[in-house]
Motif scaffolding. Structure first.
Motif, mmCIF file in Angstrom:
data_model
loop_
_atom_site.group_PDB
_atom_site.id
_atom_site.type_symbol
_atom_site.label_atom_id
_atom_site.label_comp_id
_atom_site.label_asym_id
_atom_site.label_seq_id
_atom_site.Cartn_x
_atom_site.Cartn_y
_atom_site.Cartn_z
ATOM 1 N N THR A 107 5.326 -6.588 19.687
ATOM 2 C CA THR A 107 4.630 -7.334 18.640
ATOM 3 C C THR A 107 3.584 -6.471 17.955
ATOM 4 N N ALA A 108 2.839 -5.688 18.743
ATOM 5 C CA ALA A 108 1.826 -4.800 18.163
ATOM 6 C C ALA A 108 2.480 -3.756 17.263
ATOM 7 N N TRP A 109 3.616 -3.222 17.682
ATOM 8 C CA TRP A 109 4.327 -2.245 16.849
ATOM 9 C C TRP A 109 4.766 -2.865 15.533
ATOM 10 N N ALA A 110 5.317 -4.077 15.589
ATOM 11 C CA ALA A 110 5.779 -4.733 14.365
ATOM 12 C C ALA A 110 4.620 -4.987 13.404
ATOM 13 N N ALA A 111 3.506 -5.506 13.937
ATOM 14 C CA ALA A 111 2.347 -5.767 13.087
ATOM 15 C C ALA A 111 1.776 -4.466 12.524
ATOM 16 N N GLY A 112 1.755 -3.409 13.344
ATOM 17 C CA GLY A 112 1.242 -2.130 12.878
ATOM 18 C C GLY A 112 2.074 -1.544 11.756
ATOM 19 N N GLU A 113 3.399 -1.643 11.872
ATOM 20 C CA GLU A 113 4.259 -1.121 10.805
ATOM 21 C C GLU A 113 4.099 -1.920 9.516
ATOM 22 N N MET A 114 3.987 -3.256 9.631
ATOM 23 C CA MET A 114 3.774 -4.066 8.433
ATOM 24 C C MET A 114 2.459 -3.708 7.759
ATOM 25 N N ALA A 115 1.406 -3.561 8.559
ATOM 26 C CA ALA A 115 0.095 -3.243 7.992
ATOM 27 C C ALA A 115 0.086 -1.853 7.364
ATOM 28 N N ARG A 116 0.729 -0.894 8.009
ATOM 29 C CA ARG A 116 0.771 0.455 7.465
ATOM 30 C C ARG A 116 1.510 0.498 6.130
ATOM 31 N N ASP A 117 2.687 -0.135 6.086
ATOM 32 C CA ASP A 117 3.457 -0.122 4.844
ATOM 33 C C ASP A 117 2.743 -0.879 3.730
ATOM 34 N N ALA A 118 1.998 -1.943 4.095
ATOM 35 C CA ALA A 118 1.266 -2.697 3.083
ATOM 36 C C ALA A 118 0.020 -1.951 2.605
ATOM 37 N N HIS A 119 -0.558 -1.150 3.476
ATOM 38 C CA HIS A 119 -1.780 -0.421 3.156
ATOM 39 C C HIS A 119 -1.491 0.870 2.383
ATOM 40 N N VAL A 172 1.658 -13.016 7.533
ATOM 41 C CA VAL A 172 0.484 -13.709 6.995
ATOM 42 C C VAL A 172 -0.793 -13.034 7.476
ATOM 43 N N LEU A 173 -0.817 -12.637 8.750
ATOM 44 C CA LEU A 173 -1.996 -11.947 9.291
ATOM 45 C C LEU A 173 -2.287 -10.668 8.514
ATOM 46 N N VAL A 174 -1.254 -9.901 8.222
ATOM 47 C CA VAL A 174 -1.438 -8.649 7.482
ATOM 48 C C VAL A 174 -1.975 -8.919 6.075
ATOM 49 N N ASP A 175 -1.512 -10.003 5.456
ATOM 50 C CA ASP A 175 -1.959 -10.313 4.106
ATOM 51 C C ASP A 175 -3.320 -10.995 4.061
ATOM 52 N N ARG A 176 -3.761 -11.595 5.157
ATOM 53 C CA ARG A 176 -5.033 -12.316 5.178
ATOM 54 C C ARG A 176 -6.182 -11.479 5.718
ATOM 55 N N ARG A 177 -5.891 -10.379 6.406
ATOM 56 C CA ARG A 177 -6.940 -9.547 6.990
ATOM 57 C C ARG A 177 -6.941 -8.183 6.306
ATOM 58 N N ARG A 178 -8.000 -7.457 6.490
ATOM 59 C CA ARG A 178 -8.048 -6.089 5.981
ATOM 60 C C ARG A 178 -7.036 -5.249 6.750
ATOM 61 N N ARG A 179 -6.194 -4.537 6.024
ATOM 62 C CA ARG A 179 -5.099 -3.803 6.664
ATOM 63 C C ARG A 179 -5.622 -2.733 7.609
ATOM 64 N N GLY A 180 -6.741 -2.095 7.256
ATOM 65 C CA GLY A 180 -7.301 -1.086 8.143
ATOM 66 C C GLY A 180 -7.685 -1.654 9.490
ATOM 67 N N SER A 181 -8.268 -2.861 9.496
ATOM 68 C CA SER A 181 -8.645 -3.498 10.764
ATOM 69 C C SER A 181 -7.417 -3.826 11.600
ATOM 70 N N VAL A 182 -6.353 -4.277 10.952
ATOM 71 C CA VAL A 182 -5.113 -4.584 11.681
ATOM 72 C C VAL A 182 -4.536 -3.307 12.286
ATOM 73 N N LEU A 183 -4.576 -2.201 11.552
ATOM 74 C CA LEU A 183 -4.045 -0.944 12.069
ATOM 75 C C LEU A 183 -4.839 -0.461 13.277
ATOM 76 N N VAL A 184 -6.145 -0.575 13.227
ATOM 77 C CA VAL A 184 -6.971 -0.163 14.360
ATOM 78 C C VAL A 184 -6.681 -1.039 15.572
ATOM 79 N N ALA A 185 -6.614 -2.355 15.355
ATOM 80 C CA ALA A 185 -6.382 -3.267 16.474
ATOM 81 C C ALA A 185 -5.011 -3.043 17.104
ATOM 82 N N THR A 186 -3.986 -2.898 16.285
ATOM 83 C CA THR A 186 -2.643 -2.705 16.851
ATOM 84 C C THR A 186 -2.519 -1.358 17.554
#
Length: 427
Positions: free
Chosen positions: A115-127, A67-81
């Motif tokens: 957790t950061a790795w999982a979120a980063g991979e989701m954001a990367r694949d979605a972006h 949900v976080l990946v879909d609700r936030r800008r993917r680039g911001s999630v990638l930088v944060a993770t």
């Protein structure tokens, strides 16, 4: 909507950042925990806590992360993770260097890192579809897959040095790669629609459930889920009895070591095969076709104790691993094409949750089956590995049947519809 021709500079920056991100994850969290156990002298129950924290945190938080990946800008999630990963790795390197044996502290850091790795991979694949273009998804996914495979091959060699210097250096190098990925991802700014607030009454849990419902009701995604869950459940059975090399002496033993190195390179060969064949065969057709063509070779592992054992060992390990790589790369690329941009994070989270639970169940399932096989069937004259290998192999083949049936629905422009309870954001 996704642009058909993204600028070269943006695409190159994203690809470089993704490769750096993969280098920052080249050593699995489970291996890092195992190295801490060996080098710091922790007890097995302490190691279990560390391993459990690294394995369970991405599963328990998978849906909220989606949900976080879909609700936030993917680039911001990638930088944060990327930044969180870098800080976590540096912290682990310092703890290892200072011989800090605080189990709770290491477990918490490992949980944050996983957790950061999982979120980063989701954001990367979605972006990725909005940055590199859908026509280049297979080559890009294959390149990233190769980096992971090469890292998994070299990590045991790097971390096998017990001098106490190599491990912190490797962790710091991974931290530098993670920080570099965050910097590179900052330069990637594809056109994205602004994130709008969710509809009144639509909370995170409702959006997560909507993502799960979509994954399990969309025909092609449901077939992918069935296959990934089935293979994750069956693969531990095959690995449990097929991972032992045949015995050898003298030069023969050296040959077996060389074969093991070749086998570890099988995922790279599979990823390259996916790049070469996906246009001619079709991405989704290639994904399911690789399963019946390559998976039966695992049965040859039952012959490793006979004449020509090294050859059967090579074919039984190399071919299914390469075929698995073909299927994974092709399925990921096809999922990115057919899934609406606003749901890519949640579909990935659903698959992470289900496959993770299935893999855990498979680990528990293989122990009694291997025991019963060794105790009873070996006395009856059967090759002791064959029953478990057959169960695992035919289980994977059965899990691929929904993929074959869904093949007729998986055309290049297969339409998808989203349920009403989703966030309004789409790349």
């Amino acid at each position: 909507m996704i642009s058909s021709g993204p600028p070269r500079r943006r695409s190159a920056s994203f690809l470089t950042g993704a490769l750096s991100q993969q280098l920052g994850m080249c050593v699995p969290t489970g291996m890092i925990g195992f190295v801490f156990m060996l080098s710091l002298g922790t007890w097995y129950h302490q190691t279990g806590l560390i391993q459990a924290a690294a394995l369970l945190s991405p599963l328990l938080l998978a849906l909220p992360l989606g949900v976080l990946v879909d609700r936030r800008r993917r680039g911001s999630v990638l930088v944060a993770t990327g930044l969180v990963s870098a800080l976590s790795l540096v912290s682990l390197a310092v703890a290892f260097w200072l011989r800090v044996t605080g189990t709770v502290y290491i477990a918490v850091v490992m949980a944050v890192l996983a957790t950061a790795w999982a979120a980063g991979e989701m954001a990367r694949d979605a972006h990725m579809p909005s940055v590199v273009g859908r026509e280049r998804l297979v080559p890009v996914n294959a390149a990233l897959f190769c980096v992971v495979s090469i890292g998994s091959l070299s990590a045991p060699l790097m971390l096998g040095d017990d001098s106490g210097i190599v491990v912190p250096v490797v962790l710091v190098a991974m931290a530098v790669a993670s920080a570099a990925s965050a910097l590179l991802f900052r330069g990637v700014d594809p056109p994205e629609e602004p994130v709008e607030p969710a509809e009144p009454g639509t909370g995170w849990w409702r959006e997560a459930v909507a993502g799960v419902r979509f994954t399990l009701t969309q025909p092609v995604l449901r077939a992918m889920t069935v296959y990934l869950v089935g293979s994750a459940l069956m693969e531990p059975l095959i690995d449990g009895v097929g991972g032992r090399r045949p015995r050898g002496e003298g030069d023969h033993e050296g040959l077996l070591v060389a074969l093991s190195v070749v086998i570890y390179a099988a995922p790279v060969a599979g990823a390259l095969a996916a790049v070469l064949l996906h246009r001619r065969v079709g991405t989704f057709r290639l994904a399911w076709l690789a399963v019946p063509v390559t998976q039966p070779f695992a049965l040859l592992l039952a012959l490793t104790g006979t004449a020509g054992g090294p050859l059967w060992y090579l074919l039984g390990e190399f071919v299914p691993r390469a075929g698995w790589a073909v299927t994974v790369v092709a399925l990921l690329s096809h999922r990115q094409v057919i899934t609406p941009g606003r749901l890519l994070g949640r579909t990935a989270a659903t698959l992470v949750l289900f496959t993770g639970l299935a893999a855990t169940a498979g680990e528990f399932l293989k122990l009694p089956l291997i025991y019963l096989t060794n105790v009873f069937l070996s006395e009856a004259g059967f090759p002791e590995r064959l029953p478990v290998l057959a169960l695992g192999t035919f289980g994977v083949l059965a899990a691929a049947i929904p993929l074959m049936r869904a093949g007729r629905l998986a055309g290049p422009a297969f339409p998808v519809t989203a349920p009403p309870a989703v966030s309004p954001r789409e790349d």
